[in-house]
Write a protein that holds these residues in place. Sequence first.
Motif, PDB file in Angstrom:
ATOM      1  N   SER A  53      -8.879   3.288   1.600  1.00 38.98           N
ATOM      2  CA  SER A  53      -8.706   4.499   2.555  1.00 38.98           C
ATOM      3  C   SER A  53      -7.149   5.095   2.857  1.00 38.98           C
ATOM      4  CB  SER A  53      -8.452   2.696   3.495  1.00 38.98           C
ATOM      5  OG  SER A  53      -9.455   2.473   3.436  1.00 38.98           O
ATOM      6  N   ALA A  54      -5.833   4.104   1.760  1.00 39.68           N
ATOM      7  CA  ALA A  54      -4.619   4.478   2.661  1.00 39.68           C
ATOM      8  C   ALA A  54      -4.749   6.236   1.137  1.00 39.68           C
ATOM      9  CB  ALA A  54      -3.666   4.142   1.449  1.00 39.68           C
ATOM     10  N   LEU A  55      -5.356   6.015   0.689  1.00 35.74           N
ATOM     11  CA  LEU A  55      -5.060   7.430  -0.416  1.00 35.74           C
ATOM     12  C   LEU A  55      -6.685   8.441   0.040  1.00 35.74           C
ATOM     13  CD1 LEU A  55      -5.271   5.645  -4.157  1.00 35.74           C
ATOM     14  CD2 LEU A  55      -3.383   7.032  -3.091  1.00 35.74           C
ATOM     15  N   VAL A  56      -7.683   8.022   0.409  1.00 35.00           N
ATOM     16  CA  VAL A  56      -8.265   8.932   0.649  1.00 35.00           C
ATOM     17  C   VAL A  56      -8.898   9.184   2.885  1.00 35.00           C
ATOM     18  CG1 VAL A  56     -11.098  10.268   0.497  1.00 35.00           C
ATOM     19  CG2 VAL A  56      -9.850   8.970  -1.069  1.00 35.00           C
ATOM     20  N   TYR A  57      -9.800   8.224   3.488  1.00 34.19           N
ATOM     21  CA  TYR A  57     -10.046   8.188   4.436  1.00 34.19           C
ATOM     22  C   TYR A  57      -9.187   6.975   5.288  1.00 34.19           C
ATOM     23  CZ  TYR A  57     -11.859   7.774   9.122  1.00 34.19           C
ATOM     24  OH  TYR A  57     -12.230   7.858  10.201  1.00 34.19           O
ATOM     25  N   PRO A  58      -8.285   6.828   6.128  1.00 35.85           N
ATOM     26  CA  PRO A  58      -7.436   8.057   6.957  1.00 35.85           C
ATOM     27  C   PRO A  58      -6.685   8.279   6.673  1.00 35.85           C
ATOM     28  CG  PRO A  58      -7.921   5.448   7.981  1.00 35.85           C
ATOM     29  CD  PRO A  58      -8.366   5.236   7.013  1.00 35.85           C
TER      30      PRO A  58
ATOM     31  N   GLY B 284       7.971   9.479   2.938  1.00 35.67           N
ATOM     32  CA  GLY B 284       7.762   9.849   4.761  1.00 35.67           C
ATOM     33  C   GLY B 284       5.741   9.763   4.860  1.00 35.67           C
ATOM     34  N   VAL B 285       6.082  10.848   3.407  1.00 41.67           N
ATOM     35  CA  VAL B 285       3.822  11.184   3.693  1.00 41.67           C
ATOM     36  C   VAL B 285       3.702   9.649   3.692  1.00 41.67           C
ATOM     37  CG1 VAL B 285       2.670  12.409   1.448  1.00 41.67           C
ATOM     38  CG2 VAL B 285       4.159  13.594   3.192  1.00 41.67           C
ATOM     39  N   ALA B 286       3.849   9.216   2.331  1.00 37.76           N
ATOM     40  CA  ALA B 286       3.180   7.779   2.313  1.00 37.76           C
ATOM     41  C   ALA B 286       3.037   6.298   3.488  1.00 37.76           C
ATOM     42  CB  ALA B 286       4.250   6.619   1.047  1.00 37.76           C
ATOM     43  N   SER B 287       4.468   7.016   4.182  1.00 43.37           N
ATOM     44  CA  SER B 287       4.548   5.539   5.100  1.00 43.37           C
ATOM     45  C   SER B 287       3.282   6.462   6.189  1.00 43.37           C
ATOM     46  CB  SER B 287       5.277   5.667   5.816  1.00 43.37           C
ATOM     47  OG  SER B 287       6.206   6.938   6.329  1.00 43.37           O
ATOM     48  N   LEU B 288       3.928   7.415   6.424  1.00 43.18           N
ATOM     49  CA  LEU B 288       2.978   8.740   7.615  1.00 43.18           C
ATOM     50  C   LEU B 288       0.538   7.614   7.636  1.00 43.18           C
ATOM     51  CD1 LEU B 288       4.542  11.379   8.391  1.00 43.18           C
ATOM     52  CD2 LEU B 288       4.039   9.520   9.600  1.00 43.18           C
ATOM     53  N   SER B 289       0.585   7.646   5.679  1.00 43.42           N
ATOM     54  CA  SER B 289      -0.578   7.828   5.116  1.00 43.42           C
ATOM     55  C   SER B 289      -1.031   6.640   5.221  1.00 43.42           C
ATOM     56  CB  SER B 289      -0.643   8.042   3.682  1.00 43.42           C
ATOM     57  OG  SER B 289       0.015   9.227   3.566  1.00 43.42           O
ATOM     58  N   VAL B 290      -0.055   5.582   5.359  1.00 43.66           N
ATOM     59  CA  VAL B 290      -0.620   3.798   4.939  1.00 43.66           C
ATOM     60  C   VAL B 290      -1.052   3.948   6.538  1.00 43.66           C
ATOM     61  CG1 VAL B 290       0.353   1.715   4.358  1.00 43.66           C
ATOM     62  CG2 VAL B 290       0.413   3.457   2.794  1.00 43.66           C
TER      63      VAL B 290
ATOM     64  N   LEU C  74       0.348  -1.110  -0.046  1.00 39.79           N
ATOM     65  CA  LEU C  74      -0.258   0.182   0.083  1.00 39.79           C
ATOM     66  C   LEU C  74       0.407   1.407  -0.351  1.00 39.79           C
ATOM     67  CD1 LEU C  74      -2.967  -1.033   2.261  1.00 39.79           C
ATOM     68  CD2 LEU C  74      -3.101  -0.521   0.012  1.00 39.79           C
ATOM     69  N   LEU C  75       1.852   1.194   0.477  1.00 40.02           N
ATOM     70  CA  LEU C  75       2.985   1.933   0.966  1.00 40.02           C
ATOM     71  C   LEU C  75       3.408   2.490  -0.366  1.00 40.02           C
ATOM     72  CD1 LEU C  75       5.521   3.031   4.363  1.00 40.02           C
ATOM     73  CD2 LEU C  75       6.380   3.038   1.162  1.00 40.02           C
ATOM     74  N   PHE C  76       4.016   1.565  -0.978  1.00 39.27           N
ATOM     75  CA  PHE C  76       4.327   2.109  -2.714  1.00 39.27           C
ATOM     76  C   PHE C  76       3.847   2.317  -3.729  1.00 39.27           C
ATOM     77  CE2 PHE C  76       5.630   0.126  -6.866  1.00 39.27           C
ATOM     78  CZ  PHE C  76       7.157   0.836  -6.893  1.00 39.27           C
ATOM     79  N   CYS C  77       2.377   1.911  -3.741  1.00 40.62           N
ATOM     80  CA  CYS C  77       1.438   2.738  -4.423  1.00 40.62           C
ATOM     81  C   CYS C  77       0.905   3.925  -3.834  1.00 40.62           C
ATOM     82  CB  CYS C  77       0.019   1.848  -4.346  1.00 40.62           C
ATOM     83  SG  CYS C  77       0.093   0.016  -4.372  1.00 40.62           S
TER      84      CYS C  77
END
Lengths: 114, 335
Positions: free
Chosen positions: B12-17, B88-94, A18-21
């Motif tokens: 969920s990973a892209l929008v909420y949360p 970093g932004v992606a890891s915080l989002s996930v 998911l992180l990669f996506c």
Amino acid sequence: MRVTSLNLLDLVLVVSVLLFCVWLLLLVLICLFMRRATVRWGDVYVGGEEASSLSISYPSTTALYWGFTQRVLKEVYRVLRNAVHTGKLSDWASYMSLWYLILMLIALAIVASS
Amino acid sequence: MDSSFVLYALFSALVYPGLLFLAFLGFFSEWIERKTIARAQNRMGPSYVGRFGLLQPLVDFLKLLIVKEEVVPRGSSPFLAKASLAVGVASLSVSTLLLPISPVRFEAVGDIVAVIYLVIVLPLVSLSIAFASYPNPYVVVGLSRFISIAVVAEPAFATSLLVPCVLASRLEGSPFTIAAASSVALSLLLPGSLNLKELIASTIMIIALVAAIVSSQAKLKLKPFDVVEAEQELIAGPLTEMSGPTLAFYKLFRNMEIVVHSLLISYVLLGGPAPYDQWTLRGVLTAFLKFLLVLETMILIRSTFGRVRVEDVIIVVAKFSLIPVLVALVVASIL
């Protein structure tokens, strides 16, 4: 609400995918915005000056001499002065005797080795 | 996992949360931060864009991203900086998908390890690479300070998150998960009876809470631990050469980091929606109030204290965060 129970390894795998996506999507957005953004390349500055002010990359011989004299020799002189010039004759006598002793030992060592 | 579930997880990973929600909550928390600090300094703070100036952080972000030019010193790599900030932004989002806030939640015994990986390790590495992409004497000094502080603050924060998980599994027999720790955190913090074991557990939780706030303050480079970007001394430390879209990305990352830390503390150490259920109006309001409480505490500390030296940061974080929480963890594991 939907909870998916996994083992820890699978969980790390799923979140990594998911992180990669998300990262890939962000990278695409960055590329799009970077194409539009105005970029101005500049030189590195040092203390408000251009980097070219550092064109002399090594100090001059004169600067080295005065640097050595002012920093190292001045310090040596200060140590010697504090050791000898205490205003007491006994301090001077013991200092000089120590030096004579050291010199005597060196002389004896040289004589013995020859 | 069927395909609809995969799509739902991605949503969920892209929008909420995930990304979008965190970004907007980040802008909101920046507005609270700027408004609180302004009031502390007898200023108005953001007031003109949107109602009460609520849209000011969003407009500032868009201005940096779209309008402002990017000044790039020779020898630096702005793309690498942006790409690593995006990690970093992606890891915080996930990471929010592992919290009880998420409608599609992944759970595993020991999932706190994944949270530490997503909230502590990856942002640290991505931020270090982003800073190092701009070789400059100020940046190097800022980066070295950042890493020195991280050596003390990151383990302290990770340990403070582990404490409620250990307590929940030792005292309540719950599985070693974030959700289980979150569900019993409030009852551990405020025990119903006054027997010795519960009093010790409550003390341990208070120590972990204080340690988490102190270490977050240092991790997030908030005063009094903002020596990493000390303006009078280092101009802006690791941010000296950042401008335009890169600075916008850094600001987005920083806001999201503050939000995730506040969410983690409010859920894992304060119980989130407890004593109500997560998906009720009162539960959502309680969780939001606890989030605001943690955020406001950090902002008030930031606006009250002056900056301390880098060695003092390490001493303060070790004294008030790392050592007490390590002792608390040992006591929690033998309780």
